[in-house]
Design a protein around this motif. Sequence first.
Motif, short mmCIF file in Angstrom:
data_model
loop_
_atom_site.label_atom_id
_atom_site.label_comp_id
_atom_site.label_asym_id
_atom_site.label_seq_id
_atom_site.Cartn_x
_atom_site.Cartn_y
_atom_site.Cartn_z
N ALA A 104 0.83 -1.02 -0.21
CA ALA A 104 -0.20 -0.47 0.07
C ALA A 104 0.48 0.83 0.00
O ALA A 104 2.11 1.46 0.29
CB ALA A 104 -0.84 0.28 0.88
N THR A 105 0.60 2.09 -0.79
CA THR A 105 1.00 3.56 -0.53
C THR A 105 0.89 4.29 0.65
O THR A 105 -0.12 4.66 1.00
CB THR A 105 0.88 4.64 -1.63
N GLY A 106 1.77 4.50 1.51
CA GLY A 106 1.78 5.61 2.56
C GLY A 106 0.68 4.25 4.04
O GLY A 106 1.66 3.47 4.00
N VAL A 107 0.03 4.44 4.51
CA VAL A 107 -0.22 3.42 5.39
C VAL A 107 -1.49 2.06 4.89
O VAL A 107 -2.34 2.93 4.53
CB VAL A 107 -1.78 4.25 7.05
N LYS A 108 -1.05 1.37 5.25
CA LYS A 108 -1.54 -0.05 5.06
C LYS A 108 -3.22 0.00 5.72
O LYS A 108 -3.02 -0.26 6.95
CB LYS A 108 -0.81 -1.33 5.55
N LYS A 109 -4.23 0.15 4.75
CA LYS A 109 -5.20 -0.29 6.04
C LYS A 109 -6.68 -1.58 5.29
O LYS A 109 -6.87 -1.90 6.55
CB LYS A 109 -6.11 0.80 5.15
N HIS A 110 -5.61 -2.33 4.28
CA HIS A 110 -6.30 -3.93 4.12
C HIS A 110 -5.72 -4.60 2.52
O HIS A 110 -4.42 -3.56 2.99
CB HIS A 110 -7.97 -3.15 3.17
N GLN A 111 -5.43 -5.01 3.19
CA GLN A 111 -4.90 -6.52 2.44
C GLN A 111 -5.56 -7.30 1.70
O GLN A 111 -6.75 -7.90 2.37
CB GLN A 111 -3.94 -7.38 3.60
N LEU A 112 -5.37 -7.48 0.27
CA LEU A 112 -6.06 -9.23 -0.77
C LEU A 112 -5.02 -9.22 -1.08
O LEU A 112 -3.88 -9.54 -1.37
CB LEU A 112 -6.12 -8.40 -2.06
N ASN A 113 -4.96 -11.00 -0.73
CA ASN A 113 -4.37 -11.40 -1.37
C ASN A 113 -5.02 -12.75 -3.17
O ASN A 113 -6.57 -12.65 -2.49
CB ASN A 113 -4.81 -13.61 -0.28
N GLY A 137 -4.18 2.40 -0.14
CA GLY A 137 -4.24 1.47 1.21
C GLY A 137 -3.94 0.33 1.51
O GLY A 137 -4.16 -0.24 2.25
N VAL A 138 -4.38 0.05 0.05
CA VAL A 138 -4.60 -1.83 -0.30
C VAL A 138 -4.06 -2.66 -0.24
O VAL A 138 -2.92 -2.08 -1.75
CB VAL A 138 -5.45 -1.75 -0.79
N GLU A 139 -2.67 -2.78 0.33
CA GLU A 139 -1.65 -4.20 -0.10
C GLU A 139 -2.89 -5.40 -1.38
O GLU A 139 -3.56 -5.92 -0.66
CB GLU A 139 -0.68 -5.05 1.76
N VAL A 140 -1.61 -5.68 -1.69
CA VAL A 140 -1.86 -6.48 -2.64
C VAL A 140 -0.71 -7.67 -2.88
O VAL A 140 0.25 -7.07 -2.97
CB VAL A 140 -2.15 -6.44 -4.11
N VAL A 141 -1.52 -8.86 -2.49
CA VAL A 141 -0.37 -9.83 -2.19
C VAL A 141 -0.63 -11.19 -3.26
O VAL A 141 -1.70 -11.75 -3.68
CB VAL A 141 -0.13 -10.81 -0.31
N TYR A 142 -0.11 -11.14 -4.55
CA TYR A 142 -0.16 -12.28 -5.78
C TYR A 142 0.09 -13.97 -5.36
O TYR A 142 1.96 -14.34 -4.85
CB TYR A 142 0.87 -12.34 -7.35
N LEU A 143 -0.42 -15.13 -5.10
CA LEU A 143 -0.16 -16.20 -5.06
C LEU A 143 -0.12 -16.66 -6.73
O LEU A 143 -1.40 -16.48 -7.15
CB LEU A 143 -0.75 -17.00 -3.96
N ALA A 144 0.03 -18.28 -6.67
CA ALA A 144 0.12 -18.44 -8.28
C ALA A 144 -0.35 -19.95 -8.28
O ALA A 144 -0.58 -20.77 -7.09
CB ALA A 144 1.61 -18.68 -8.70
N PHE A 145 -1.71 -19.44 -9.17
CA PHE A 145 -2.28 -21.00 -9.40
C PHE A 145 -2.60 -20.94 -11.08
O PHE A 145 -3.63 -20.65 -11.49
CB PHE A 145 -4.02 -20.73 -9.40
#
Length: 231
Positions: A104-113, A137-145
């Motif tokens: 996230a840019t700045g403060v991380k508010k949420h996360q999506l996987n 403010g949303v961090e995005v985490v990629y997993l492989a499928f």
Amino acid sequence: MSQPGIAQEVSVETKNSIINGLKNGPAGLTVTNIEHTPISGIYQVSVQGNKVFYSSEDGQYIFTGQMFKVAGGKVTDVVQLKQSQKNIQKIKQVPKKNTIVYPATGVKKHQLNVFTDVDCPYCAKLHQEIPKLNAMGVEVVYLAFPRAGIHSPSFSKIASVWCSETPKQSINKMYQNQTMDLLECDDTAIIAQHQLALDLSLKGTPAIFFEDGKIMYGFHKAESLLDMLEK
């Protein structure tokens, strides 16, 4: 009587009581798990074949169907809620070093996987929304499928992305259908994430997991995802 904690382990005595009671039922009924429910004296019983029903403490009375919790102006499927919580815990066990993280840019508010596949057009569309999500403010985490399987061209492509010295640039190229040399490298992490996706019974990509374990499939605009995160 106080309500038992759902996460609390069911005692051996209660498990044996339920299992012994169920022996009076259909032959070949193999119990795989017994858990508390929010209702005192009622237990959730899982059997082979991913089937679930509810039982009294002595296993003499059982019933099937959905159990809902009524609170906050909505009803929530109890089994689905518990499974969602288990799913997100499994995802959290994947080492961050084996994922591609867009902070996230700045403060991380949420996360999506997000379970993604480089040959998935809707994954490519969702990928374009990541800068907006990060700015919100949303961090995005990629997993492989790689849905085509571990011996498929899709697998080789996404493994090459993960092994690249610049995975974010490499995945951009893949989503833009640019030519990229495939790499021979350690693909253990991709195999593990592919198996995790199967264990989670994912039906497609992108598979977007929210912080509470809720899952959504397909393309959604950044604004729509943020709205759902903040509900």
